[in-house]
Write a protein that holds these residues in place. Structure first.
Motif, mmCIF file in Angstrom:
data_model
loop_
_atom_site.group_PDB
_atom_site.id
_atom_site.type_symbol
_atom_site.label_atom_id
_atom_site.label_comp_id
_atom_site.label_asym_id
_atom_site.label_seq_id
_atom_site.Cartn_x
_atom_site.Cartn_y
_atom_site.Cartn_z
ATOM 1 N N LEU A 63 -6.537 17.199 -11.065
ATOM 2 C CA LEU A 63 -6.492 16.707 -9.689
ATOM 3 C C LEU A 63 -5.913 15.295 -9.635
ATOM 4 N N ALA A 64 -6.254 14.464 -10.622
ATOM 5 C CA ALA A 64 -5.723 13.096 -10.648
ATOM 6 C C ALA A 64 -4.216 13.100 -10.863
ATOM 7 N N LEU A 65 -3.724 13.983 -11.723
ATOM 8 C CA LEU A 65 -2.276 14.079 -11.930
ATOM 9 C C LEU A 65 -1.562 14.478 -10.637
ATOM 10 N N GLY A 66 -2.112 15.469 -9.953
ATOM 11 C CA GLY A 66 -1.499 15.886 -8.689
ATOM 12 C C GLY A 66 -1.539 14.804 -7.635
ATOM 13 N N LEU A 67 -2.649 14.074 -7.568
ATOM 14 C CA LEU A 67 -2.748 12.994 -6.585
ATOM 15 C C LEU A 67 -1.811 11.846 -6.948
ATOM 16 N N GLY A 68 -1.540 11.664 -8.233
ATOM 17 C CA GLY A 68 -0.561 10.657 -8.632
ATOM 18 C C GLY A 68 0.825 10.986 -8.101
ATOM 19 N N VAL A 69 1.200 12.262 -8.146
ATOM 20 C CA VAL A 69 2.492 12.671 -7.591
ATOM 21 C C VAL A 69 2.533 12.426 -6.082
ATOM 22 N N VAL A 70 1.448 12.763 -5.396
ATOM 23 C CA VAL A 70 1.402 12.623 -3.932
ATOM 24 C C VAL A 70 1.485 11.150 -3.524
ATOM 25 N N THR A 71 0.666 10.308 -4.143
ATOM 26 C CA THR A 71 0.652 8.897 -3.742
ATOM 27 C C THR A 71 1.947 8.191 -4.122
ATOM 28 N N ALA A 72 2.520 8.510 -5.276
ATOM 29 C CA ALA A 72 3.785 7.895 -5.664
ATOM 30 C C ALA A 72 4.898 8.284 -4.694
ATOM 31 N N THR A 73 4.934 9.542 -4.288
ATOM 32 C CA THR A 73 5.943 9.985 -3.326
ATOM 33 C C THR A 73 5.746 9.301 -1.979
ATOM 34 N N ALA A 74 4.497 9.164 -1.555
ATOM 35 C CA ALA A 74 4.227 8.509 -0.273
ATOM 36 C C ALA A 74 4.649 7.040 -0.299
ATOM 37 N N VAL A 75 4.365 6.348 -1.395
ATOM 38 C CA VAL A 75 4.760 4.940 -1.510
ATOM 39 C C VAL A 75 6.273 4.814 -1.527
ATOM 40 N N PHE A 76 6.959 5.723 -2.221
ATOM 41 C CA PHE A 76 8.423 5.650 -2.265
ATOM 42 C C PHE A 76 9.029 5.918 -0.889
ATOM 43 N N LEU A 77 8.491 6.880 -0.159
ATOM 44 C CA LEU A 77 9.016 7.160 1.175
ATOM 45 C C LEU A 77 8.734 6.011 2.136
ATOM 46 N N TRP A 78 7.654 5.285 1.902
ATOM 47 C CA TRP A 78 7.342 4.125 2.748
ATOM 48 C C TRP A 78 8.279 2.960 2.452
ATOM 49 N N ARG A 79 8.525 2.710 1.187
ATOM 50 C CA ARG A 79 9.442 1.642 0.775
ATOM 51 C C ARG A 79 10.380 2.214 -0.283
ATOM 52 N N ARG A 80 11.594 2.547 0.159
ATOM 53 C CA ARG A 80 12.541 3.220 -0.733
ATOM 54 C C ARG A 80 13.183 2.246 -1.713
ATOM 55 N N ARG A 81 12.384 1.634 -2.519
ATOM 56 C CA ARG A 81 12.885 0.718 -3.532
ATOM 57 C C ARG A 81 11.776 0.502 -4.554
ATOM 58 N N GLY A 82 12.140 -0.120 -5.646
ATOM 59 C CA GLY A 82 11.165 -0.422 -6.676
ATOM 60 C C GLY A 82 10.604 -1.819 -6.505
ATOM 61 N N GLY A 83 10.413 -2.493 -7.603
ATOM 62 C CA GLY A 83 9.838 -3.828 -7.574
ATOM 63 C C GLY A 83 8.573 -3.874 -8.404
ATOM 64 N N VAL A 84 8.449 -4.909 -9.205
ATOM 65 C CA VAL A 84 7.286 -5.027 -10.076
ATOM 66 C C VAL A 84 5.980 -5.100 -9.286
ATOM 67 N N PRO A 85 5.861 -5.930 -8.230
ATOM 68 C CA PRO A 85 4.592 -5.964 -7.487
ATOM 69 C C PRO A 85 4.204 -4.622 -6.899
ATOM 70 N N LEU A 86 5.188 -3.866 -6.396
ATOM 71 C CA LEU A 86 4.878 -2.574 -5.786
ATOM 72 C C LEU A 86 4.359 -1.589 -6.826
ATOM 73 N N VAL A 87 4.989 -1.558 -7.993
ATOM 74 C CA VAL A 87 4.554 -0.629 -9.050
ATOM 75 C C VAL A 87 3.182 -1.031 -9.581
ATOM 76 N N ILE A 88 2.956 -2.333 -9.744
ATOM 77 C CA ILE A 88 1.640 -2.791 -10.216
ATOM 78 C C ILE A 88 0.564 -2.457 -9.182
ATOM 79 N N GLY A 89 0.870 -2.664 -7.910
ATOM 80 C CA GLY A 89 -0.085 -2.311 -6.864
ATOM 81 C C GLY A 89 -0.409 -0.826 -6.867
ATOM 82 N N LEU A 90 0.604 -0.002 -7.098
ATOM 83 C CA LEU A 90 0.385 1.440 -7.168
ATOM 84 C C LEU A 90 -0.504 1.805 -8.353
#
Length: 225
Positions: free
Chosen positions: A105-132
């Protein structure tokens, strides 16, 4: 001893920090081509604020993970003989199944939350990845404790005494493999980095306008006599 480096004839030396090393004057006007504008990020303060929002938002998904874990995890049956509490099925693998259910379940939720964060901000960045990653780790801990709190009581002895001899009841929900807490942040980071690499914005080529200046120019033909 080496000779000093001098620019070739077709590359005049640049005297400011904005002109690239591959520029050449336009053969028609003799002027240097304009430098493409740089696209800077939103700024460190904005990135930190967005990272904080991501951390809190992702961590709250831990409540969903905890509820799903309680709902889908196999139960460990216990039985009491009025003097002690025993496993009803000594060869059962329900405890391992509970850990595996949490990890999946945690693996699946990781896919969901990562996709949601990317769709919200279509870019990377160290602070964003660390926050995730931090939000996913906190969400995993929250899911673990929330699922245990929602599940069967932790006071096994009192519960067995209340039910009586020979009555089968469920053991408290436990997460024995604490490494499963890393499934969510690892999955989220990998998926977010993959989405950013595949679909994220590309940095503009700062020398895109300079290459054409090296194209050979047609030579004028002398008039025929």
């Amino acid at each position: 001893m080496t000779a000093p480096l001098t620019p070739p004839p077709h590359q005049p030396p640049h005297d400011d920090g904005h002109q690239g090393p591959w520029q050449a004057p336009d053969p028609m006007t003799g002027h240097l081509p304009p430098v493409p504008p740089r696209e800077d990020g939103p700024g460190l303060r904005t990135e930190l604020r967005e990272a904080a929002v991501v951390t809190v938002g992702v961590a709250l998904f831990g409540l969903v993970l905890g509820a799903l874990w309680l709902w889908l995890a196999p139960r460990v049956p216990l039985v009491s003989d009025s003097s002690a509490v025993y496993l009803k099925d000594t060869e059962g693998e329900q405890a391992i199944g509970a850990d595996g259910t949490f990890a999946l379940l945690a693996l699946g939720l990781g896919v969901v939350t990562a996709t949601a964060v990317f769709l919200w901000r279509r870019r990377g960045g160290v602070p964003l990845v660390i926050g995730l990653a931090v939000g996913a780790l906190l969400g995993g801990v929250l899911a673990w404790r929330f699922g245990v709190w929602l599940g069967p009581t932790q006071d096994v002895a009192a519960h067995a005494k209340e039910l009586g001899k020979g009555v089968v009841f469920d053991a408290p929900l436990e997460l024995n493999a604490k490494g499963a807490l890393l499934a969510w942040p690892l999955s989220a980071m990998i998926v977010h980095l993959a989405l950013t690499g595949l679909f994220g914005p590309r940095d503009p080529d700062p020398y895109a306008g300079y290459y054409t200046s090296y194209a050979p120019q047609p030579q004028s033909q002398p008039p025929a006599h």
